[in-house]
Design a protein around this motif. Structure first.
Motif, PDB file in Angstrom:
ATOM      1  N   ALA A 190       0.808  -1.221   0.000  1.00  0.00           N
ATOM      2  CA  ALA A 190       0.000   0.000   0.000  1.00  0.00           C
ATOM      3  C   ALA A 190       0.840   1.269   0.000  1.00  0.00           C
ATOM      4  N   ALA A 191       1.939   1.270   0.735  1.00  0.00           N
ATOM      5  CA  ALA A 191       2.787   2.468   0.813  1.00  0.00           C
ATOM      6  C   ALA A 191       3.365   2.833  -0.541  1.00  0.00           C
ATOM      7  N   VAL A 192       3.621   1.832  -1.368  1.00  0.00           N
ATOM      8  CA  VAL A 192       4.150   2.071  -2.714  1.00  0.00           C
ATOM      9  C   VAL A 192       3.027   2.342  -3.700  1.00  0.00           C
ATOM     10  N   ALA A 193       1.910   1.650  -3.536  1.00  0.00           N
ATOM     11  CA  ALA A 193       0.776   1.787  -4.457  1.00  0.00           C
ATOM     12  C   ALA A 193       0.274   3.222  -4.524  1.00  0.00           C
ATOM     13  N   ARG A 194       0.385   3.950  -3.416  1.00  0.00           N
ATOM     14  CA  ARG A 194      -0.076   5.350  -3.420  1.00  0.00           C
ATOM     15  C   ARG A 194       0.719   6.210  -4.397  1.00  0.00           C
ATOM     16  N   ASP A 195       1.973   5.809  -4.663  1.00  0.00           N
ATOM     17  CA  ASP A 195       2.839   6.580  -5.560  1.00  0.00           C
ATOM     18  C   ASP A 195       2.914   6.000  -6.968  1.00  0.00           C
ATOM     19  N   ARG A 226       3.484 -11.964  -3.290  1.00  0.00           N
ATOM     20  CA  ARG A 226       3.586 -11.635  -1.867  1.00  0.00           C
ATOM     21  C   ARG A 226       5.050 -11.472  -1.441  1.00  0.00           C
ATOM     22  N   ALA A 227       5.915 -12.363  -1.922  1.00  0.00           N
ATOM     23  CA  ALA A 227       7.339 -12.279  -1.585  1.00  0.00           C
ATOM     24  C   ALA A 227       7.960 -11.008  -2.162  1.00  0.00           C
ATOM     25  N   LYS A 228       7.533 -10.639  -3.358  1.00  0.00           N
ATOM     26  CA  LYS A 228       8.057  -9.423  -3.989  1.00  0.00           C
ATOM     27  C   LYS A 228       7.598  -8.175  -3.232  1.00  0.00           C
ATOM     28  N   ALA A 229       6.362  -8.211  -2.736  1.00  0.00           N
ATOM     29  CA  ALA A 229       5.847  -7.073  -1.966  1.00  0.00           C
ATOM     30  C   ALA A 229       6.654  -6.874  -0.685  1.00  0.00           C
ATOM     31  N   VAL A 230       6.970  -7.973   0.007  1.00  0.00           N
ATOM     32  CA  VAL A 230       7.772  -7.893   1.238  1.00  0.00           C
ATOM     33  C   VAL A 230       9.163  -7.347   0.925  1.00  0.00           C
ATOM     34  N   ALA A 231       9.778  -7.853  -0.163  1.00  0.00           N
ATOM     35  CA  ALA A 231      11.113  -7.397  -0.541  1.00  0.00           C
ATOM     36  C   ALA A 231      11.118  -5.922  -0.910  1.00  0.00           C
ATOM     37  N   SER A 233       8.998  -3.546   0.108  1.00  0.00           N
ATOM     38  CA  SER A 233       8.799  -2.738   1.318  1.00  0.00           C
ATOM     39  C   SER A 233      10.115  -2.569   2.076  1.00  0.00           C
ATOM     40  N   ALA A 234      10.869  -3.651   2.178  1.00  0.00           N
ATOM     41  CA  ALA A 234      12.155  -3.595   2.881  1.00  0.00           C
ATOM     42  C   ALA A 234      13.146  -2.711   2.138  1.00  0.00           C
ATOM     43  N   LEU A 235      13.170  -2.801   0.801  1.00  0.00           N
ATOM     44  CA  LEU A 235      14.092  -1.990   0.004  1.00  0.00           C
ATOM     45  C   LEU A 235      13.792  -0.506   0.134  1.00  0.00           C
ATOM     46  N   VAL A 236      12.527  -0.154   0.062  1.00  0.00           N
ATOM     47  CA  VAL A 236      12.132   1.245   0.125  1.00  0.00           C
ATOM     48  C   VAL A 236      12.523   1.856   1.469  1.00  0.00           C
ATOM     49  N   LYS A 237      12.371   1.078   2.535  1.00  0.00           N
ATOM     50  CA  LYS A 237      12.754   1.580   3.861  1.00  0.00           C
ATOM     51  C   LYS A 237      14.270   1.691   3.994  1.00  0.00           C
ATOM     52  N   ALA A 238      14.977   0.703   3.468  1.00  0.00           N
ATOM     53  CA  ALA A 238      16.436   0.676   3.632  1.00  0.00           C
ATOM     54  C   ALA A 238      17.150   1.665   2.716  1.00  0.00           C
ATOM     55  N   ALA A 239      16.568   1.911   1.549  1.00  0.00           N
ATOM     56  CA  ALA A 239      17.213   2.814   0.585  1.00  0.00           C
ATOM     57  C   ALA A 239      16.183   3.817   0.085  1.00  0.00           C
ATOM     58  N   SER A 240      15.752   4.687   0.984  1.00  0.00           N
ATOM     59  CA  SER A 240      14.683   5.635   0.665  1.00  0.00           C
ATOM     60  C   SER A 240      15.066   6.595  -0.454  1.00  0.00           C
ATOM     61  N   GLY A 241      16.355   6.807  -0.662  1.00  0.00           N
ATOM     62  CA  GLY A 241      16.772   7.731  -1.713  1.00  0.00           C
ATOM     63  C   GLY A 241      17.043   7.071  -3.043  1.00  0.00           C
ATOM     64  N   ALA A 242      16.832   5.768  -3.148  1.00  0.00           N
ATOM     65  CA  ALA A 242      17.109   5.051  -4.395  1.00  0.00           C
ATOM     66  C   ALA A 242      16.098   5.431  -5.473  1.00  0.00           C
ATOM     67  N   ARG A 243      16.538   5.284  -6.743  1.00  0.00           N
ATOM     68  CA  ARG A 243      15.679   5.630  -7.873  1.00  0.00           C
ATOM     69  C   ARG A 243      15.131   4.395  -8.586  1.00  0.00           C
ATOM     70  N   ALA A 252      16.677 -12.062  -3.997  1.00  0.00           N
ATOM     71  CA  ALA A 252      17.879 -11.242  -4.198  1.00  0.00           C
ATOM     72  C   ALA A 252      17.484  -9.863  -4.702  1.00  0.00           C
ATOM     73  N   PRO A 253      16.740  -9.082  -3.908  1.00  0.00           N
ATOM     74  CA  PRO A 253      16.310  -7.755  -4.346  1.00  0.00           C
ATOM     75  C   PRO A 253      17.492  -6.790  -4.432  1.00  0.00           C
ATOM     76  N   ALA A 254      17.324  -5.746  -5.225  1.00  0.00           N
ATOM     77  CA  ALA A 254      18.414  -4.780  -5.389  1.00  0.00           C
ATOM     78  C   ALA A 254      17.826  -3.397  -5.611  1.00  0.00           C
ATOM     79  N   SER A 255      18.621  -2.380  -5.244  1.00  0.00           N
ATOM     80  CA  SER A 255      18.239  -0.991  -5.491  1.00  0.00           C
ATOM     81  C   SER A 255      19.459  -0.265  -6.031  1.00  0.00           C
TER      82      SER A 255
END
Length: 258
Positions: A190-195, A226-231, A233-243, A252-255
């Motif tokens: 949901a936090a990503v869907a808004r954007d 579901r696994a992609k959604a969890v990954a 969410s974690a990426l967005v929090k850990a690397a909030s400035g990533a593009r 193996a998610p990446a930013s």
């Protein structure tokens, strides 16, 4: 002398009243009376349901509409006022509504005794909007394209199909690709869907998201949502400035970018 007269009087009364009735005759008469009562009652019930003026449709009530109007639903239902309530085919009314108004996802048709019909409508909700020549097609959560509108609804991401004709498109078809995109939209946190602004489908295994601020997400296929959604969410929090975020392989998610 008196006893003889009494006996003669008894014999005379017996002759006048006839022979005594047997139990079988009595039962037969009772059965006939019962049968007639059932026939009369059944006939009265049939007349009450089909022939009387008291159990006929006088109103058609509609609830649950949002975009559709009650008048549109009533017209599409095609219920004639004055029709005996018992003779209405509720399944046929439901099928007719869904056929004439594709915006309807489901409808509950019920008799409201003694003189009404109730239509409880659930409309489809767009999760994607597909633009084509100035018109916009709404797509629901199941990938069903159900309505064309002149302006896109607010807050609904656009769907872009950049699929080249190939064996893959022939195999999956446009409908299945749109369905895959709809599943992705529902899995996005949901936090990503808004954007989320745009969902781009290049192939069945290559679906990406464009977020506000020029950020992008490589989602991959619609599988393991579901696994992609969890990954993500974690990426967005850990690397909030990533593009750019890549969760196509959720283990193996990446930013990248800042």
């Amino acid at each position: 002398m008196a006893g003889q007269m009494t006996a003669e009087r008894g014999e005379r009364q017996q002759l006048e009243s006839g022979p005594p009735r047997s139990p079988r005759v009595h039962r037969r008469r009772m059965l006939i009376i019962l049968f007639l009562a059932v026939v009369l009652t059944g006939g009265g019930s049939i007349w009450l349901l089909y022939g009387s003026p008291w159990l006929r449709v006088e109103r058609v009530s509609v609830t649950g509409t949002d975009v559709l109007t009650r008048a549109q639903v009533r017209e599409a239902a095609g219920v004639r006022l004055g029709t005996p309530l018992i003779s209405l085919d509720t399944d046929a009314i439901e099928a007719r509504l869904r056929r004439k108004l594709p915006r309807i996802d489901s409808v509950d048709v019920s008799r409201s005794w003694p003189r009404g019909i109730g239509l409880k409508v659930t409309e489809r909700t767009p999760v994607l909007i597909l633009g084509d020549g100035g018109k916009f097609t709404e797509v629901d959560r199941e990938g069903v394209r159900f309505a064309t509108v002149s302006a896109p609804p607010k807050g609904v991401p656009a769907l872009e199909l950049t699929v080249e004709r190939s064996a893959a498109t022939t195999r999956f078809g446009t409908g299945r690709l749109i369905g895959a995109a709809a599943r992705v939209v529902q899995d996005v946190p949901a936090a990503v869907a808004r954007d989320m602004r745009t969902v781009t489908v290049r192939s069945y295994d290559s679906i990406s998201l464009e977020l506000s601020g020029g950020r992008t997400v490589e989602w991959g296929s619609s599988e393991k949502g579901r696994a992609k959604a969890v990954a993500l969410s974690a990426l967005v929090k850990a690397a909030s400035g990533a593009r750019h975020f890549d969760v196509s392989v959720p283990s193996a998610p990446a930013s990248s970018g800042s």
